[in-house]
Design a protein around this motif. Structure first.
Motif: not given
Length: 166
Positions: A59, A105, A107, A110, A134, A137-139, A141
Motif C-alpha cells: 500500500l 481504485d 474494487e 482490483k 480474503e 487483498l485489503s493490504r 495495491q
C-alpha cells in the motif's frame, strides 16, 4: 505521442514476438521516476492481458510514491540472455514497454486483476487463491500499466541464424 524508433531495425522483433515475450515471461523490471529525479527500477512479477501489464504492490513505499508523482513508466522483460564468452557477446531477446501506470481504485477491477495474477503463478488452485485474497487483498495495491509503445529486440547473431534457416 511519438516514440524513438529503434536504431538497429534489423534486430527489431515483430509486435507478435514482443507480445509473446510478455505473455510467457514471469518477471521484469519496472522503471519509474523516483525520489529527487533519480530513476527507480524494481524487479516485479506480472501478468500481461489485453494490452496491459498488471502488478501487485504494498500500500505504501517508494514505488507507490513514484507512481503517484509521475505515471510515465517503462517495463523491461528479458526472455533470453545466453552469454557467449568466446564471442564477447550475449544472445539476447528482450522487450521494453513504455506507457502509463495507475493504481487500480475500483474494487471489482482490483479483485479481477489480483485473480489474474494469482492464477498466473498458481494455476488451478482457486480455493487457495480465494483464501489468500480474503486474507491479503485489503493490504495490497493492484497496478495497471497501459502500454503506449512496445519494442522488442534480439541479438544480431540470432537474426542471422534465423535468416540462414529461411
Amino acid at each position: 505521442m511519438n516514440f524513438r524508433e529503434m536504431r538497429r531495425r534489423r534486430q527489431q522483433l515483430s509486435d507478435e514476438e514482443s507480445i509473446a515475450i510478455l505473455r510467457n515471461g514471469t518477471s521484469g523490471t519496472l522503471g519509474l521516476l523516483g525520489d529527487n529525479g533519480y530513476p527507480y527500477t524494481v524487479p516485479l512479477s506480472y501478468v500481461y492481458a489485453d494490452g496491459c501489464i498488471y502488478f501487485h504492490s504494498a500500500l505504501a513505499g517508494h514505488k507507490v510514491d513514484a507512481i503517484r508523482a509521475c505515471d510515465k513508466a517503462s517495463f523491461c522483460v528479458v526472455a533470453q540472455d545466453a552469454v557467449q564468452p568466446k564471442e564477447y557477446t550475449t544472445y539476447f531477446r528482450s522487450v521494453i514497454a513504455f506507457g502509463r501506470i495507475h493504481i487500480i481504485d475500483d474494487e471489482q477491477e482490483k479483485l479481477k486483476t489480483a485473480r489474474m495474477l494469482g492464477n498466473r503463478y498458481n494455476p488451478g488452485d482457486d480455493e487457495s487463491l480465494q483464501k489468500e485474497l480474503e486474507k491479503g487483498l485489503s493490504r495490497m495495491q493492484m497496478l495497471r500499466f497501459d502500454i503506449e509503445h512496445l519494442t522488442g529486440k534480439e541479438a544480431i547473431e540470432l537474426v542471422r541464424h534465423n535468416e540462414s534457416k529461411e
